[in-house]
Design a protein around this motif. Structure first.
Motif, mmCIF file in Angstrom:
data_model
loop_
_atom_site.group_PDB
_atom_site.id
_atom_site.type_symbol
_atom_site.label_atom_id
_atom_site.label_comp_id
_atom_site.label_asym_id
_atom_site.label_seq_id
_atom_site.Cartn_x
_atom_site.Cartn_y
_atom_site.Cartn_z
ATOM 1 N N PRO A 190 -13.915 26.161 49.671
ATOM 2 C CA PRO A 190 -12.844 25.501 50.479
ATOM 3 C C PRO A 190 -12.617 24.571 48.705
ATOM 4 O O PRO A 190 -12.353 25.614 47.977
ATOM 5 C CB PRO A 190 -14.611 24.523 50.510
ATOM 6 C CG PRO A 190 -15.212 25.102 49.396
ATOM 7 C CD PRO A 190 -15.207 25.742 48.848
ATOM 8 N N SER A 191 -11.118 23.827 49.417
ATOM 9 C CA SER A 191 -10.400 22.912 47.891
ATOM 10 C C SER A 191 -11.248 22.156 47.658
ATOM 11 O O SER A 191 -11.632 21.131 48.644
ATOM 12 C CB SER A 191 -8.871 22.298 48.118
ATOM 13 O OG SER A 191 -8.105 24.061 48.432
ATOM 14 N N GLN A 192 -11.392 22.385 46.421
ATOM 15 C CA GLN A 192 -12.849 21.148 46.011
ATOM 16 C C GLN A 192 -12.593 20.350 44.724
ATOM 17 O O GLN A 192 -12.095 20.664 43.584
ATOM 18 C CB GLN A 192 -14.516 20.610 45.649
ATOM 19 C CG GLN A 192 -15.036 22.690 45.337
ATOM 20 C CD GLN A 192 -16.060 23.064 45.900
ATOM 21 O OE1 GLN A 192 -16.278 22.516 47.153
ATOM 22 N NE2 GLN A 192 -17.062 22.675 44.608
ATOM 23 N N TRP A 193 -12.391 19.164 44.492
ATOM 24 C CA TRP A 193 -13.061 17.825 43.363
ATOM 25 C C TRP A 193 -14.079 16.811 43.185
ATOM 26 O O TRP A 193 -14.280 17.115 43.926
ATOM 27 C CB TRP A 193 -11.237 17.469 42.979
ATOM 28 C CG TRP A 193 -10.174 18.088 43.824
ATOM 29 C CD1 TRP A 193 -9.184 18.433 42.393
ATOM 30 C CD2 TRP A 193 -9.597 18.226 44.860
ATOM 31 N NE1 TRP A 193 -8.035 19.451 43.329
ATOM 32 C CE2 TRP A 193 -8.190 19.730 44.398
ATOM 33 C CE3 TRP A 193 -10.080 18.110 46.192
ATOM 34 C CZ2 TRP A 193 -7.789 19.505 45.856
ATOM 35 C CZ3 TRP A 193 -9.245 19.160 47.591
ATOM 36 C CH2 TRP A 193 -7.643 19.226 47.020
ATOM 37 N N ASN A 194 -14.105 16.808 41.706
ATOM 38 C CA ASN A 194 -14.831 15.925 41.346
ATOM 39 C C ASN A 194 -14.644 14.251 40.746
ATOM 40 O O ASN A 194 -13.124 15.143 40.392
ATOM 41 C CB ASN A 194 -15.687 16.487 39.862
ATOM 42 C CG ASN A 194 -16.654 17.451 40.405
ATOM 43 O OD1 ASN A 194 -17.474 16.872 42.321
ATOM 44 N ND2 ASN A 194 -17.086 17.916 39.380
ATOM 45 N N ARG A 238 -13.122 17.602 48.935
ATOM 46 C CA ARG A 238 -13.652 19.191 49.373
ATOM 47 C C ARG A 238 -12.978 18.959 51.131
ATOM 48 O O ARG A 238 -13.123 18.435 52.281
ATOM 49 C CB ARG A 238 -14.835 19.249 49.981
ATOM 50 C CG ARG A 238 -15.135 20.695 50.229
ATOM 51 C CD ARG A 238 -16.606 21.418 50.822
ATOM 52 N NE ARG A 238 -16.698 20.781 52.193
ATOM 53 C CZ ARG A 238 -18.065 21.505 52.681
ATOM 54 N NH1 ARG A 238 -18.770 22.011 51.406
ATOM 55 N NH2 ARG A 238 -18.561 21.447 53.774
ATOM 56 N N TYR A 239 -12.048 20.005 51.106
ATOM 57 C CA TYR A 239 -11.696 20.531 52.188
ATOM 58 C C TYR A 239 -11.740 21.774 52.628
ATOM 59 O O TYR A 239 -11.182 22.987 51.724
ATOM 60 C CB TYR A 239 -9.859 20.236 51.798
ATOM 61 C CG TYR A 239 -9.453 21.170 52.791
ATOM 62 C CD1 TYR A 239 -9.140 20.067 54.014
ATOM 63 C CD2 TYR A 239 -8.212 22.136 53.336
ATOM 64 C CE1 TYR A 239 -7.802 20.793 55.319
ATOM 65 C CE2 TYR A 239 -7.537 22.492 54.169
ATOM 66 C CZ TYR A 239 -7.421 21.545 55.113
ATOM 67 O OH TYR A 239 -6.697 22.170 56.198
ATOM 68 N N VAL A 280 -9.600 12.730 37.791
ATOM 69 C CA VAL A 280 -9.725 14.839 38.995
ATOM 70 C C VAL A 280 -9.872 15.627 38.629
ATOM 71 O O VAL A 280 -9.080 15.738 37.538
ATOM 72 C CB VAL A 280 -8.526 13.981 40.381
ATOM 73 C CG1 VAL A 280 -8.724 14.949 41.312
ATOM 74 C CG2 VAL A 280 -8.284 12.332 40.329
ATOM 75 N N ILE A 281 -11.085 16.478 38.470
ATOM 76 C CA ILE A 281 -11.285 17.990 38.319
ATOM 77 C C ILE A 281 -11.298 18.433 39.609
ATOM 78 O O ILE A 281 -12.168 18.367 40.524
ATOM 79 C CB ILE A 281 -12.572 17.812 37.194
ATOM 80 C CG1 ILE A 281 -11.881 16.839 35.866
ATOM 81 C CG2 ILE A 281 -12.459 19.476 36.432
ATOM 82 C CD1 ILE A 281 -13.549 16.455 35.339
#
Length: 91
Positions: A15-19, A31-32, A7-8
């Motif tokens: 937004p808060s987001q991650w790959n 994504r939030y 998780v990156i």
């Protein structure tokens, strides 16, 4: 429950987001934004190649109010029904 191996974080708020990648290698976009969390699966993390917009096809949840755009990874995973693999790489 789907386990994430890597998780990156790509954005911390609004937004808060991650790959993220599952233990089987599937890429997920987390994504939030506006109090809504979404999880979508794509072939790779390049949004220019995605054929559909992120809309929560894998998971979708509401948390907080319509102005919220920040959430911790732990809270996001719990609300989305995801978990970190025991040896997960988190950056």
């Amino acid at each position: 429950m789907t386990a994430l191996a890597k998780v990156i974080q790509t954005c911390s708020a609004c937004p808060s987001q991650w790959n993220a990648w599952t233990s089987t290698g599937q890429y997920l976009y987390l994504r939030y934004r506006f109090g809504v969390g979404t999880v979508d699966a794509y072939n790779n993390p390049d949004p220019d190649t995605w054929l559909t917009i992120p809309d929560g096809r894998i998971a979708r949840f509401s948390k907080g109010d319509g102005l919220d755009g920040e959430i911790s990874l732990e809270d996001f995973l719990t609300a989305a029904g995801l978990e970190l693999a025991p040896d997960a790489e988190v950056a």
